[in-house]
Design a protein around this motif. Structure first.
Motif, PDB file in Angstrom:
ATOM      1  N   TYR A  59       0.833  -1.256   0.114  1.00 41.47           N
ATOM      2  CA  TYR A  59       0.137   0.138  -0.071  1.00 41.47           C
ATOM      3  C   TYR A  59       0.717   1.119  -0.177  1.00 41.47           C
ATOM      4  O   TYR A  59       0.660   2.123  -0.827  1.00 41.47           O
ATOM      5  CB  TYR A  59      -1.011  -0.149   1.196  1.00 41.47           C
ATOM      6  CG  TYR A  59      -1.698   1.356   1.300  1.00 41.47           C
ATOM      7  CD1 TYR A  59      -2.775   1.594   0.587  1.00 41.47           C
ATOM      8  CD2 TYR A  59      -1.206   2.333   2.352  1.00 41.47           C
ATOM      9  CE1 TYR A  59      -3.363   2.755   0.577  1.00 41.47           C
ATOM     10  CE2 TYR A  59      -1.808   3.429   2.325  1.00 41.47           C
ATOM     11  CZ  TYR A  59      -3.059   3.780   1.627  1.00 41.47           C
ATOM     12  OH  TYR A  59      -3.608   5.149   1.811  1.00 41.47           O
ATOM     13  N   ASP A  60       1.620   1.468   0.861  1.00 40.42           N
ATOM     14  CA  ASP A  60       2.650   2.523   1.173  1.00 40.42           C
ATOM     15  C   ASP A  60       3.472   2.747  -0.329  1.00 40.42           C
ATOM     16  O   ASP A  60       3.585   4.079  -0.814  1.00 40.42           O
ATOM     17  CB  ASP A  60       3.620   2.432   2.225  1.00 40.42           C
ATOM     18  CG  ASP A  60       2.902   2.671   3.522  1.00 40.42           C
ATOM     19  OD1 ASP A  60       1.685   3.203   3.369  1.00 40.42           O
ATOM     20  OD2 ASP A  60       3.363   2.004   4.483  1.00 40.42           O
ATOM     21  N   LEU A  61       3.921   1.949  -0.903  1.00 43.50           N
ATOM     22  CA  LEU A  61       4.650   2.011  -2.252  1.00 43.50           C
ATOM     23  C   LEU A  61       3.653   2.516  -3.242  1.00 43.50           C
ATOM     24  O   LEU A  61       4.116   3.382  -4.042  1.00 43.50           O
ATOM     25  CB  LEU A  61       5.283   0.532  -2.748  1.00 43.50           C
ATOM     26  CG  LEU A  61       5.855   0.668  -3.974  1.00 43.50           C
ATOM     27  CD1 LEU A  61       7.177   1.539  -3.993  1.00 43.50           C
ATOM     28  CD2 LEU A  61       6.378  -0.859  -4.279  1.00 43.50           C
ATOM     29  N   VAL A  62       2.702   1.998  -3.418  1.00 46.24           N
ATOM     30  CA  VAL A  62       1.716   2.340  -4.253  1.00 46.24           C
ATOM     31  C   VAL A  62       1.184   3.577  -4.121  1.00 46.24           C
ATOM     32  O   VAL A  62       1.111   4.408  -5.110  1.00 46.24           O
ATOM     33  CB  VAL A  62       0.486   1.168  -4.602  1.00 46.24           C
ATOM     34  CG1 VAL A  62      -0.521   1.877  -5.489  1.00 46.24           C
ATOM     35  CG2 VAL A  62       1.061  -0.088  -4.942  1.00 46.24           C
ATOM     36  N   ARG A  63       0.698   4.272  -2.969  1.00 47.04           N
ATOM     37  CA  ARG A  63       0.318   5.412  -2.672  1.00 47.04           C
ATOM     38  C   ARG A  63       1.482   6.308  -2.845  1.00 47.04           C
ATOM     39  O   ARG A  63       1.238   7.501  -3.639  1.00 47.04           O
ATOM     40  CB  ARG A  63       0.076   5.702  -1.189  1.00 47.04           C
ATOM     41  CG  ARG A  63      -0.610   6.959  -0.876  1.00 47.04           C
ATOM     42  CD  ARG A  63      -0.612   7.162   0.665  1.00 47.04           C
ATOM     43  NE  ARG A  63       0.829   7.194   1.090  1.00 47.04           N
ATOM     44  CZ  ARG A  63       1.170   6.436   2.340  1.00 47.04           C
ATOM     45  NH1 ARG A  63       0.255   5.900   3.095  1.00 47.04           N
ATOM     46  NH2 ARG A  63       2.396   6.529   2.634  1.00 47.04           N
ATOM     47  N   ASP A  64       2.581   6.069  -2.587  1.00 47.36           N
ATOM     48  CA  ASP A  64       3.981   7.007  -2.820  1.00 47.36           C
ATOM     49  C   ASP A  64       4.210   7.220  -4.109  1.00 47.36           C
ATOM     50  O   ASP A  64       4.315   8.450  -4.730  1.00 47.36           O
ATOM     51  CB  ASP A  64       5.188   6.521  -2.202  1.00 47.36           C
ATOM     52  CG  ASP A  64       5.298   6.504  -0.773  1.00 47.36           C
ATOM     53  OD1 ASP A  64       4.150   7.458  -0.047  1.00 47.36           O
ATOM     54  OD2 ASP A  64       6.319   5.917  -0.031  1.00 47.36           O
ATOM     55  N   VAL A  65       4.151   6.215  -5.081  1.00 48.70           N
ATOM     56  CA  VAL A  65       3.969   6.270  -6.605  1.00 48.70           C
ATOM     57  C   VAL A  65       2.961   7.046  -7.054  1.00 48.70           C
ATOM     58  O   VAL A  65       3.201   7.802  -7.903  1.00 48.70           O
ATOM     59  CB  VAL A  65       4.051   4.814  -7.282  1.00 48.70           C
ATOM     60  CG1 VAL A  65       4.082   4.910  -8.709  1.00 48.70           C
ATOM     61  CG2 VAL A  65       5.422   4.076  -6.853  1.00 48.70           C
ATOM     62  N   LEU A  66       1.863   6.746  -6.627  1.00 48.23           N
ATOM     63  CA  LEU A  66       0.809   7.693  -7.158  1.00 48.23           C
ATOM     64  C   LEU A  66       0.832   9.271  -6.832  1.00 48.23           C
ATOM     65  O   LEU A  66       0.484  10.101  -7.608  1.00 48.23           O
ATOM     66  CB  LEU A  66      -0.801   7.359  -6.775  1.00 48.23           C
ATOM     67  CG  LEU A  66      -0.957   5.739  -7.392  1.00 48.23           C
ATOM     68  CD1 LEU A  66      -2.260   5.212  -6.685  1.00 48.23           C
ATOM     69  CD2 LEU A  66      -0.870   5.918  -9.083  1.00 48.23           C
ATOM     70  N   ASP A  67       1.031   9.471  -5.567  1.00 51.52           N
ATOM     71  CA  ASP A  67       1.143  10.701  -5.057  1.00 51.52           C
ATOM     72  C   ASP A  67       2.347  11.613  -5.832  1.00 51.52           C
ATOM     73  O   ASP A  67       2.363  12.737  -6.021  1.00 51.52           O
ATOM     74  CB  ASP A  67       1.907  10.726  -3.669  1.00 51.52           C
ATOM     75  CG  ASP A  67       0.799  10.494  -2.862  1.00 51.52           C
ATOM     76  OD1 ASP A  67      -0.589  10.340  -3.240  1.00 51.52           O
ATOM     77  OD2 ASP A  67       0.943   9.954  -1.623  1.00 51.52           O
ATOM     78  N   VAL A  68       3.496  11.128  -6.494  1.00 50.08           N
ATOM     79  CA  VAL A  68       4.578  11.722  -7.196  1.00 50.08           C
ATOM     80  C   VAL A  68       4.195  11.921  -8.430  1.00 50.08           C
ATOM     81  O   VAL A  68       4.796  12.961  -8.927  1.00 50.08           O
ATOM     82  CB  VAL A  68       5.749  10.813  -7.136  1.00 50.08           C
ATOM     83  CG1 VAL A  68       6.906  11.495  -7.895  1.00 50.08           C
ATOM     84  CG2 VAL A  68       6.383  10.542  -5.634  1.00 50.08           C
ATOM     85  N   LYS A  69       3.274  11.322  -9.098  1.00 49.81           N
ATOM     86  CA  LYS A  69       2.596  11.735 -10.603  1.00 49.81           C
ATOM     87  C   LYS A  69       3.955  11.556 -11.458  1.00 49.81           C
ATOM     88  O   LYS A  69       4.004  12.080 -12.329  1.00 49.81           O
ATOM     89  CB  LYS A  69       2.239  13.045 -10.420  1.00 49.81           C
ATOM     90  CG  LYS A  69       0.827  12.953  -9.756  1.00 49.81           C
ATOM     91  CD  LYS A  69       0.281  14.518  -9.860  1.00 49.81           C
ATOM     92  CE  LYS A  69      -1.012  14.512  -8.870  1.00 49.81           C
ATOM     93  NZ  LYS A  69      -1.522  13.797  -8.056  1.00 49.81           N
TER      94      LYS A  69
END
Length: 93
Positions: A59-69
């Motif tokens: 979850y944290d990895l996916v969220r971080d990837v999506l947040d960086v755009k």
């Protein structure tokens, strides 16, 4: 369970009957990405052995990837114009 539904959905996307065109397209993609039969078998095993813990822990990895755009491209690094990217990483080690 929901995890089983995710696994079944993922495998069903992989194991669909393919036309001659789609088989050729898959072969070309595998050639460009240096994919092997052993890699395919390994991925299938990883998909089938996925647990709820695996999904939650990503979850944290996916969220971080999506947040960086960022924009992510997967392909053959030998044919990639590396000047267009800040970083090139090998995903298939």
């Amino acid at each position: 369970t929901n995890v089983n539904k995710l696994i079944i959905g993922t495998i069903s996307d992989i194991d669909i009957p393919k036309s001659v065109y789609n088989k050729t397209k898959e072969y070309v993609i595998r050639s460009y990405t240096n994919d092997t039969y052993d890699n395919i078998v390994k991925r299938r095993g990883e998909i089938l052995s996925t647990t709820k813990k695996d999904i939650v822990s990503s979850y944290d990895l996916v969220r971080d990837v999506l947040d960086v755009k960022n924009i992510c491209v997967i392909g053959n690094s030998n044919q990639l114009n590396k000047d267009l990217f800040d970083e090139v990483t090998n995903c298939f080690k």
